[in-house]
Design a protein around this motif. Structure first.
Motif, mmCIF file in Angstrom:
data_model
loop_
_atom_site.group_PDB
_atom_site.id
_atom_site.type_symbol
_atom_site.label_atom_id
_atom_site.label_comp_id
_atom_site.label_asym_id
_atom_site.label_seq_id
_atom_site.Cartn_x
_atom_site.Cartn_y
_atom_site.Cartn_z
ATOM 1 N N PRO A 77 0.824 -1.217 0.000
ATOM 2 C CA PRO A 77 0.000 0.000 0.000
ATOM 3 C C PRO A 77 0.857 1.266 0.000
ATOM 4 O O PRO A 77 1.944 1.298 0.579
ATOM 5 C CB PRO A 77 -0.798 -0.102 1.304
ATOM 6 N N LEU A 78 0.356 2.280 -0.678
ATOM 7 C CA LEU A 78 1.041 3.567 -0.707
ATOM 8 C C LEU A 78 0.861 4.278 0.627
ATOM 9 O O LEU A 78 -0.192 4.148 1.263
ATOM 10 C CB LEU A 78 0.476 4.439 -1.826
ATOM 11 N N ASN A 79 1.869 5.055 1.023
ATOM 12 C CA ASN A 79 1.699 5.849 2.237
ATOM 13 C C ASN A 79 0.894 7.107 1.898
ATOM 14 O O ASN A 79 0.557 7.347 0.728
ATOM 15 C CB ASN A 79 3.051 6.164 2.894
ATOM 16 N N ALA A 80 0.589 7.911 2.882
ATOM 17 C CA ALA A 80 -0.268 9.085 2.683
ATOM 18 C C ALA A 80 0.337 10.082 1.690
ATOM 19 O O ALA A 80 -0.383 10.624 0.837
ATOM 20 C CB ALA A 80 -0.537 9.771 4.023
ATOM 21 N N ASP A 81 1.644 10.314 1.773
ATOM 22 C CA ASP A 81 2.292 11.250 0.848
ATOM 23 C C ASP A 81 2.253 10.740 -0.589
ATOM 24 O O ASP A 81 2.020 11.501 -1.527
ATOM 25 C CB ASP A 81 3.747 11.509 1.255
ATOM 26 N N GLU A 82 2.488 9.454 -0.765
ATOM 27 C CA GLU A 82 2.444 8.858 -2.101
ATOM 28 C C GLU A 82 1.033 8.913 -2.688
ATOM 29 O O GLU A 82 0.847 9.245 -3.862
ATOM 30 C CB GLU A 82 2.948 7.412 -2.052
ATOM 31 N N THR A 83 0.042 8.605 -1.862
ATOM 32 C CA THR A 83 -1.353 8.668 -2.311
ATOM 33 C C THR A 83 -1.738 10.093 -2.682
ATOM 34 O O THR A 83 -2.391 10.330 -3.704
ATOM 35 C CB THR A 83 -2.300 8.135 -1.211
ATOM 36 N N ALA A 85 0.265 12.428 -3.742
ATOM 37 C CA ALA A 85 0.946 12.782 -4.991
ATOM 38 C C ALA A 85 0.200 12.218 -6.197
ATOM 39 O O ALA A 85 0.001 12.915 -7.195
ATOM 40 C CB ALA A 85 2.389 12.271 -4.966
ATOM 41 N N ILE A 86 -0.242 10.977 -6.108
ATOM 42 C CA ILE A 86 -0.999 10.354 -7.213
ATOM 43 C C ILE A 86 -2.333 11.066 -7.391
ATOM 44 O O ILE A 86 -2.756 11.358 -8.516
ATOM 45 C CB ILE A 86 -1.213 8.844 -6.957
ATOM 46 N N ASP A 87 -3.016 11.360 -6.288
ATOM 47 C CA ASP A 87 -4.312 12.056 -6.371
ATOM 48 C C ASP A 87 -4.163 13.443 -6.977
ATOM 49 O O ASP A 87 -4.990 13.875 -7.782
ATOM 50 C CB ASP A 87 -4.964 12.149 -4.990
ATOM 51 N N ALA A 88 -3.098 14.168 -6.608
ATOM 52 C CA ALA A 88 -2.857 15.504 -7.162
ATOM 53 C C ALA A 88 -2.588 15.422 -8.665
ATOM 54 O O ALA A 88 -3.072 16.254 -9.441
ATOM 55 C CB ALA A 88 -1.689 16.177 -6.436
ATOM 56 N N LEU A 89 -1.828 14.418 -9.087
ATOM 57 C CA LEU A 89 -1.555 14.231 -10.513
ATOM 58 C C LEU A 89 -2.846 13.926 -11.271
ATOM 59 O O LEU A 89 -3.113 14.513 -12.323
ATOM 60 C CB LEU A 89 -0.539 13.107 -10.725
ATOM 61 N N LYS A 90 -3.669 13.019 -10.726
ATOM 62 C CA LYS A 90 -4.942 12.689 -11.380
ATOM 63 C C LYS A 90 -5.845 13.919 -11.481
ATOM 64 O O LYS A 90 -6.483 14.140 -12.514
ATOM 65 C CB LYS A 90 -5.662 11.583 -10.615
ATOM 66 N N ALA A 91 -5.893 14.720 -10.423
ATOM 67 C CA ALA A 91 -6.729 15.929 -10.447
ATOM 68 C C ALA A 91 -6.232 16.903 -11.511
ATOM 69 O O ALA A 91 -7.034 17.481 -12.254
ATOM 70 C CB ALA A 91 -6.732 16.591 -9.068
ATOM 71 N N MET A 92 -4.913 17.078 -11.611
ATOM 72 C CA MET A 92 -4.356 17.975 -12.616
ATOM 73 C C MET A 92 -4.656 17.461 -14.023
ATOM 74 O O MET A 92 -5.076 18.213 -14.902
ATOM 75 C CB MET A 92 -2.849 18.133 -12.427
ATOM 76 N N LEU A 93 -4.458 16.163 -14.250
ATOM 77 C CA LEU A 93 -4.719 15.580 -15.565
ATOM 78 C C LEU A 93 -6.206 15.684 -15.927
ATOM 79 O O LEU A 93 -6.562 15.882 -17.090
ATOM 80 C CB LEU A 93 -4.238 14.135 -15.609
#
Length: 117
Positions: A77-83, A85-93
């Motif tokens: 599982p991803l840690n909170a910071d990794e999650t 970062a992925i969520d921020a990238l998805k939101a930007m995309l």
């Protein structure tokens, strides 16, 4: 015989119109791109003029990331910071896809994007 140039004396051509410099804060064209420090400016110039603009390059990278994210299954599982970062990238995309669609351009969205049904 080799050409001798004093320091800071390269081949520079620049039109200076005091009126436009005053009105635009020194910007002389509608679009000015500062390439910054490049280890090989000629390569960068040719890539931008003959291959793809920065926008096209970033768009293709973003589209490839969307594909990779759709198939991404981490071993642990991803840690909170990794999650985050992925969520921020998805939101930007996803926001980029909104802009593309506004201008009738093809757009793909990350899994869980706003337009996904």
């Amino acid at each position: 015989m080799p050409t001798f140039k004093l320091p800071l004396s390269g081949d520079v051509v620049q039109s200076i119109n005091p009126f436009t410099a005053f009105m635009t804060g020194g910007q002389f064209g509608l679009i000015n791109i500062n390439l910054g420090q490049s280890s090989e400016p000629k390569v960068e110039e040719e890539v931008l003029s003959d291959v793809a603009t920065y926008g096209k390059q970033l768009g293709r990278i973003g589209d490839a990331l969307i594909v990779l994210l759709a198939h991404f299954h981490p071993d642990k599982p991803l840690n909170a910071d990794e999650t985050a970062a992925i969520d921020a990238l998805k939101a930007m995309l996803d926001k980029i896809a909104n802009v593309k669609e506004k201008y009738k351009r093809p757009a793909i969205r990350p899994v869980g994007g706003a337009q996904e049904s």
